[in-house]
Design a protein around this motif. Structure first.
Motif, mmCIF file in Angstrom:
data_model
loop_
_atom_site.group_PDB
_atom_site.id
_atom_site.type_symbol
_atom_site.label_atom_id
_atom_site.label_comp_id
_atom_site.label_asym_id
_atom_site.label_seq_id
_atom_site.Cartn_x
_atom_site.Cartn_y
_atom_site.Cartn_z
ATOM 1 N N ALA A 1 20.432 26.826 19.719
ATOM 2 C CA ALA A 1 21.677 27.799 20.089
ATOM 3 C C ALA A 1 22.539 26.909 20.636
ATOM 4 O O ALA A 1 23.843 27.176 21.181
ATOM 5 C CB ALA A 1 21.440 29.237 19.920
ATOM 6 N N ALA A 2 21.892 26.589 22.104
ATOM 7 C CA ALA A 2 23.215 26.309 23.236
ATOM 8 C C ALA A 2 23.335 25.418 23.256
ATOM 9 O O ALA A 2 24.855 24.408 23.439
ATOM 10 C CB ALA A 2 21.527 26.024 24.732
ATOM 11 N N ARG A 3 22.781 24.200 22.776
ATOM 12 C CA ARG A 3 22.574 22.647 22.078
ATOM 13 C C ARG A 3 24.531 22.936 21.614
ATOM 14 O O ARG A 3 25.046 22.149 21.326
ATOM 15 C CB ARG A 3 22.047 22.009 21.426
ATOM 16 C CG ARG A 3 21.197 21.389 22.447
ATOM 17 C CD ARG A 3 20.445 20.509 21.956
ATOM 18 N NE ARG A 3 21.143 18.851 21.747
ATOM 19 C CZ ARG A 3 20.581 17.461 22.108
ATOM 20 N NH1 ARG A 3 19.314 17.528 22.380
ATOM 21 N NH2 ARG A 3 21.476 17.028 22.015
ATOM 22 N N GLN A 4 24.533 23.979 20.466
ATOM 23 C CA GLN A 4 24.914 24.322 20.144
ATOM 24 C C GLN A 4 27.049 24.382 21.270
ATOM 25 O O GLN A 4 28.061 24.935 20.412
ATOM 26 C CB GLN A 4 25.019 24.966 18.905
ATOM 27 C CG GLN A 4 24.405 24.516 17.844
ATOM 28 C CD GLN A 4 23.914 25.743 16.444
ATOM 29 O OE1 GLN A 4 23.796 26.781 16.644
ATOM 30 N NE2 GLN A 4 23.379 24.591 15.425
ATOM 31 N N GLY B 1 25.448 19.967 30.885
ATOM 32 C CA GLY B 1 25.499 20.698 31.661
ATOM 33 C C GLY B 1 23.995 21.359 32.051
ATOM 34 O O GLY B 1 23.367 20.851 31.614
ATOM 35 N N LEU B 2 24.593 21.768 32.371
ATOM 36 C CA LEU B 2 22.738 23.168 32.913
ATOM 37 C C LEU B 2 22.560 24.032 32.351
ATOM 38 O O LEU B 2 23.470 25.359 32.133
ATOM 39 C CB LEU B 2 23.236 23.218 34.785
ATOM 40 C CG LEU B 2 22.236 24.454 35.173
ATOM 41 C CD1 LEU B 2 20.985 23.343 35.480
ATOM 42 C CD2 LEU B 2 22.748 24.673 36.834
ATOM 43 N N VAL B 3 21.368 24.843 31.859
ATOM 44 C CA VAL B 3 21.449 25.556 30.579
ATOM 45 C C VAL B 3 19.725 26.630 31.413
ATOM 46 O O VAL B 3 19.363 25.851 31.966
ATOM 47 C CB VAL B 3 20.712 25.137 29.573
ATOM 48 C CG1 VAL B 3 20.073 26.182 28.849
ATOM 49 C CG2 VAL B 3 21.610 24.400 28.965
ATOM 50 N N VAL B 4 20.360 27.863 31.870
ATOM 51 C CA VAL B 4 19.524 28.604 33.021
ATOM 52 C C VAL B 4 18.807 29.275 32.122
ATOM 53 O O VAL B 4 19.219 30.000 31.800
ATOM 54 C CB VAL B 4 20.161 29.326 34.158
ATOM 55 C CG1 VAL B 4 19.435 29.982 34.589
ATOM 56 C CG2 VAL B 4 21.277 28.603 34.883
ATOM 57 N N LEU B 5 17.781 29.204 31.768
ATOM 58 C CA LEU B 5 16.969 30.164 31.293
ATOM 59 C C LEU B 5 15.740 30.909 31.999
ATOM 60 O O LEU B 5 15.423 30.799 32.823
ATOM 61 C CB LEU B 5 15.152 29.001 29.887
ATOM 62 C CG LEU B 5 16.582 28.474 28.997
ATOM 63 C CD1 LEU B 5 15.158 27.167 28.803
ATOM 64 C CD2 LEU B 5 16.417 29.193 28.105
ATOM 65 N N LEU B 6 16.444 32.226 31.827
ATOM 66 C CA LEU B 6 15.816 33.385 32.075
ATOM 67 C C LEU B 6 14.208 34.135 31.419
ATOM 68 O O LEU B 6 14.753 34.923 30.911
ATOM 69 C CB LEU B 6 16.604 34.297 32.899
ATOM 70 C CG LEU B 6 18.179 33.612 33.521
ATOM 71 C CD1 LEU B 6 18.919 34.584 33.719
ATOM 72 C CD2 LEU B 6 17.479 33.883 35.065
ATOM 73 N N THR B 7 13.585 33.923 31.587
ATOM 74 C CA THR B 7 12.541 34.223 30.705
ATOM 75 C C THR B 7 11.398 34.291 31.434
ATOM 76 O O THR B 7 11.402 34.377 32.490
ATOM 77 C CB THR B 7 12.432 33.358 29.396
ATOM 78 O OG1 THR B 7 11.570 34.148 28.764
ATOM 79 C CG2 THR B 7 12.210 32.025 30.172
#
Length: 206
Positions: free
Chosen positions: A91-94, A100-106
């Protein structure tokens, strides 16, 4: 810079973290992060996910982006589904039209999530950089250091040491895949993530 804040709202996000649950801690962090990003003229968006996307807005600039993110954060609730970081990465790639920067909060410490997190990072990079952040409680370390008064305490200490070592191994493997990892308790996570963001911008990692 395009930034996507990807919040895990799956089943484990309801686990308590101080006065809030993990979802509350991550939502507060995302709201402050959005404000910090637009002040630097970065574009910022949001993705909430569990076993699939639950809410999303593409990266945008300025007050409009902050308001959209706050509106979606206010409507979030814990989802009963099992978290799937791979679905979040797709979903992030879409949503991300530029590198850019993807911040995964998990939950970085969940053993079941670890192989999925590794796959998600491989899906995101290249072209994006994934920063993985989560709450790292001090309970295990405290139990490992506590003086044993009987055999049960000794077994608890051994289990705590194994849990602590497992979390550190998971973080080390994610870093080897190229993903910065931020682990902190609920009171320090926000500042730690914002500091990592500043360092990545300064070093032009993204």
């Amino acid at each position: 810079l395009d930034v996507l804040l990807a919040l895990d709202v799956g089943r484990l996000s309801r686990v308590r973290a101080g006065e809030l649950d993990r979802l509350g801690v991550h939502a507060n962090l995302a709201a402050r992060f959005a404000e910090a990003a637009v002040l630097r003229d970065d574009r910022v968006g949001l993705l909430a996910w569990s076993d699939g996307p639950r809410a999303a807005c593409a990266p945008d600039r300025g007050a409009r982006a902050v308001l959209r993110i706050r509106e979606r954060l206010a409507s979030l609730a814990t989802d009963p589904g099992e978290s799937d970081p791979v679905a979040a990465a797709i979903a992030a790639r879409q949503l991300m039209r530029h590198r850019g920067l993807v911040v995964l909060l998990t939950d970085v410490e969940d053993a079941a999530l670890h192989p999925l997190l590794a796959r998600a990072i491989r899906l995101l990079s290249p072209p994006h950089l994934a920063l993985v952040a989560g709450i790292h409680g001090h309970d295990a370390a405290a139990l490992a250091r506590r003086e044993a008064s009987d055999d049960r305490d000794a077994w608890v200490a051994v289990a705590a040491l194994e849990a602590e070592a497992r979390a550190q191994r998971h973080a080390a493997l994610l870093r080897r895949l190229g993903a910065p990892v931020v682990l902190a308790d609920e009171s320090g996570l926000e500042d730690a993530v914002l500091h990592a963001y500043e360092q990545l911008r300064r070093r032009r990692r993204v």
